[in-house]
Enzyme design. Structure first.
Site, PDB file in Angstrom:
ATOM      1  N   HIS A 143       0.836  -1.196   0.000  1.00 46.98           N
ATOM      2  CA  HIS A 143       0.000   0.000   0.000  1.00 46.98           C
ATOM      3  C   HIS A 143       0.874   1.250   0.000  1.00 46.98           C
ATOM      4  O   HIS A 143       2.003   1.238   0.496  1.00 46.98           O
ATOM      5  CB  HIS A 143      -0.905   0.031   1.239  1.00 46.98           C
ATOM      6  CG  HIS A 143      -1.925  -1.055   1.248  1.00 46.98           C
ATOM      7  ND1 HIS A 143      -2.965  -1.105   0.356  1.00 46.98           N
ATOM      8  CD2 HIS A 143      -2.050  -2.159   2.036  1.00 46.98           C
ATOM      9  CE1 HIS A 143      -3.703  -2.174   0.595  1.00 46.98           C
ATOM     10  NE2 HIS A 143      -3.170  -2.835   1.609  1.00 46.98           N
ATOM     11  N   CYS A 171      -0.046   2.169  -4.522  1.00 44.80           N
ATOM     12  CA  CYS A 171      -0.780   3.398  -4.807  1.00 44.80           C
ATOM     13  C   CYS A 171       0.144   4.594  -4.573  1.00 44.80           C
ATOM     14  O   CYS A 171       0.957   4.580  -3.635  1.00 44.80           O
ATOM     15  CB  CYS A 171      -2.000   3.517  -3.900  1.00 44.80           C
ATOM     16  SG  CYS A 171      -3.285   2.294  -4.239  1.00 44.80           S
TER      17      CYS A 171
END
Length: 192
Positions: free
Chosen positions: A119, A164
């Site tokens: 992430h 991301c």
């Protein structure tokens, strides 16, 4: 002149819900092993909580989408929960210790591959989802790249970033004008 190849593989998340991050790092591990890397030249960081997870219908395996077991002969060097962003910098710059025995021992003749799957937020790759952990930030990336350049810790370095907002951290290579470094991100600086 190329002398050797090193790789750091980071699965930056844990838990069954984040299966893809560890599976992707394990897939890269298997690709490297098939192409001549040995475990001495790969540092693998993952939580290693998938193969024997109660939710796993295939105990002892981590399966790729086509049914290939990615968990075969895997040597995990560090559990994600035991590693901090500071540790990552020490590992990448070859600073071995009793707590960090397996590090990237690259020299000016070494090619270094870093694969990071996890992430990300604006300006940071997360190390799990621990609120107390700032993560691996753009500033830390700049510091790491400069340290590696100054200590001649690579010949060429390739970062493959699967997170991301990955480019928001990768911009450090460009802003610091560090030669011999290429960063490829699956997401732009403003993109999830």
């Amino acid at each position: 002149r190329l002398t050797d190849n090193w790789a750091l593989l980071v699965a930056g998340s844990d838990t069954w819900e984040n299966y893809r991050h560890q599976a992707d790092a394990l897939n890269m591990y298997q690709i490297l092993r098939r192409n001549g890397y040995d475990d001495e030249h790969i540092v693998l960081i993952q939580e290693d909580d998938l193969a024997f997870n109660p939710a796993n219908d295939h105990p002892g395996q981590v399966l790729r989408f086509d049914g290939v077991d990615l968990y075969q002969n895997v040597q995990t060097d560090y559990r994600l929960s035991d590693i901090t962003a500071d540790d990552l910098e020490l590992i990448m710059t070859g600073q071995q210790s009793a707590r960090l025995p397996h590090v990237i021992q690259a020299t000016e003749g070494s090619n270094v591959l870093v694969f990071w799957s996890g992430h990300g937020t604006q300006g940071s790759f997360l190390l799990s989802e621990r609120p107390q952990e700032q993560g691996f930030t753009t500033a830390r990336m700049a510091s790491l790249l400069n340290a590696m350049r100054n200590h001649h810790c690579y010949r060429k370095m390739l970062w493959l970033i699967e997170a991301c907002y990955g480019a928001s951290v990768a911009v450090a290579a460009e802003s610091e004008q560090v030669p011999g470094v290429l960063m490829i991100s699956a997401a732009g600086a403003l993109e999830s």
